[in-house]
Design a protein around this motif. Structure first.
Motif, short mmCIF file in Angstrom:
data_model
loop_
_atom_site.label_atom_id
_atom_site.label_comp_id
_atom_site.label_asym_id
_atom_site.label_seq_id
_atom_site.Cartn_x
_atom_site.Cartn_y
_atom_site.Cartn_z
N LEU A 153 -23.70 91.89 30.97
CA LEU A 153 -23.85 92.92 32.00
C LEU A 153 -24.46 92.30 33.24
N LEU A 154 -23.76 92.42 34.37
CA LEU A 154 -24.21 91.90 35.66
C LEU A 154 -24.68 93.07 36.52
N LEU A 155 -25.89 92.97 37.05
CA LEU A 155 -26.43 94.01 37.92
C LEU A 155 -26.89 93.37 39.23
N ASP A 156 -26.33 93.86 40.34
CA ASP A 156 -26.66 93.32 41.66
C ASP A 156 -27.46 94.36 42.43
N GLU A 157 -28.76 94.11 42.57
CA GLU A 157 -29.68 95.00 43.29
C GLU A 157 -29.63 96.44 42.77
N PRO A 158 -29.84 96.64 41.47
CA PRO A 158 -29.68 97.99 40.91
C PRO A 158 -30.73 98.99 41.36
N THR A 159 -31.89 98.54 41.83
CA THR A 159 -32.94 99.49 42.22
C THR A 159 -32.98 99.74 43.72
N GLU A 160 -32.04 99.18 44.46
CA GLU A 160 -32.07 99.29 45.92
C GLU A 160 -32.03 100.75 46.37
N GLY A 161 -33.02 101.16 47.12
CA GLY A 161 -33.06 102.49 47.69
C GLY A 161 -33.43 103.61 46.73
N LEU A 162 -33.88 103.27 45.54
CA LEU A 162 -34.19 104.30 44.54
C LEU A 162 -35.67 104.62 44.51
N GLN A 163 -35.97 105.86 44.13
CA GLN A 163 -37.36 106.27 43.96
C GLN A 163 -37.89 105.72 42.64
N PRO A 164 -39.23 105.62 42.51
CA PRO A 164 -39.81 104.97 41.33
C PRO A 164 -39.35 105.54 39.99
N SER A 165 -39.19 106.85 39.88
CA SER A 165 -38.79 107.42 38.59
C SER A 165 -37.39 106.97 38.20
N ILE A 167 -35.96 104.12 39.27
CA ILE A 167 -36.06 102.70 38.97
C ILE A 167 -36.47 102.49 37.52
N GLU A 168 -37.41 103.30 37.06
CA GLU A 168 -37.87 103.18 35.67
C GLU A 168 -36.74 103.49 34.69
N GLN A 169 -35.90 104.48 35.00
CA GLN A 169 -34.78 104.79 34.12
C GLN A 169 -33.80 103.63 34.03
N ILE A 170 -33.52 103.00 35.16
CA ILE A 170 -32.61 101.86 35.17
C ILE A 170 -33.22 100.71 34.37
N ARG A 171 -34.52 100.49 34.55
CA ARG A 171 -35.21 99.44 33.79
C ARG A 171 -35.08 99.69 32.28
N ASP A 192 -41.49 92.68 41.49
CA ASP A 192 -42.35 93.41 40.56
C ASP A 192 -41.53 94.12 39.49
N ALA A 193 -40.33 94.56 39.85
CA ALA A 193 -39.47 95.26 38.90
C ALA A 193 -38.81 94.30 37.93
N VAL A 194 -38.79 93.03 38.28
CA VAL A 194 -38.10 92.02 37.49
C VAL A 194 -39.01 91.36 36.47
#
Length: 231
Positions: A153-165, A167-171, A192-194
């Protein structure tokens, strides 16, 4: 295992990747870090067959993917969530998911599994993708990629422009894929997300390999981040 072996990639006459190599193991989150323009997105596009190789090879579990047409790469089990999501905006959520299922002829069981991961999408199946919030669009792009039941699975900037909640779901989804044995390659500017979820971090600079280290090394010492990313 996905292996990039000394690949060269260019846009026209402008070479972007210079003998670049990378290895992603099953059940591993590998983060690719570098400054803007370093070649991170180019690497992703090369893996997906969207850019031709000038040299080198891309191998998945012993099969050379280098000469495959772009539409054949997902059929080998590589899912791609591009920067900007690239959804079919005028199609519904259900139709976008169906397109993902068609890539490897997956059916209702896979569809239900993906919707269980993203229950909010189940509530919006008849809604046009372009009317979703940014976070919901990222969910849909991720769900579409998961419909092929990827090995990689390749993810390119998956949290860009997202609110913290969001981002946590994607993580959480990324960590779940790792637990299921998927090899994850993550491009992300939010260090920090990485660092909290990555196993290894590979640095790319001007299209060339630099250091690849265990993520714990960076948690203990941020000097490499300052050197290669500037944070």
């Amino acid at each position: 295992m996905l292996e990039l072996q000394n690949i060269d990639v260019a846009y026209g006459k402008a070479k972007i990747l210079h003998g670049f190599s990378l290895t992603a193991m099953p059940g591993e989150i590998l983060c690719l870090l570098g400054r803007n323009g370093a070649g991170k997105t180019t690497t992703m596009k090369a893996i997906m067959g969207l850019l031709p190789l000038k040299a080198g090879s891309i191998v998945l579990d012993g099969e050379d993917l280098s000469g495959l047409a772009a539409h054949e790469v997902p059929r080998r089990g590589i899912g791609y969530i591009p920067q900007g999501r690239r959804l079919f905006a005028e199609l519904t959520v259900a139709e976008n998911i169906e397109i993902g299922l068609m890539a490897r002829n997956k059916g209702a069981e896979t569809r239900e599994r993906v919707l269980d991961i993203f229950p909010r999408l189940r509530e919006r199946l008849d809604q046009a993708a372009e009317t979703l919030s940014g976070g919901e669009q990222q969910m849909l792009a991720t769900a579409r990629a998961l419909c092929i039941e990827p090995q990689v699975l390749l993810l390119d900037e998956p949290t860009e422009g997202l609110q913290p909640s969001m981002i946590e779901q994607i993580r959480q989804v990324i960590v779940r894929m790792k637990a299921e044995g998927v090899a994850v390659i993550l491009v992300e500017q939010r260090v920090d997300a990485v660092l909290s979820i990555a196993d290894r971090v590979a640095f790319i600079e001007n299209g060339r390999n630099r250091e690849t280290v265990e993520a714990q090394v960076l948690r203990d010492d941020h000097s490499l981040l300052t050197k290669y990313v500037g944070v």
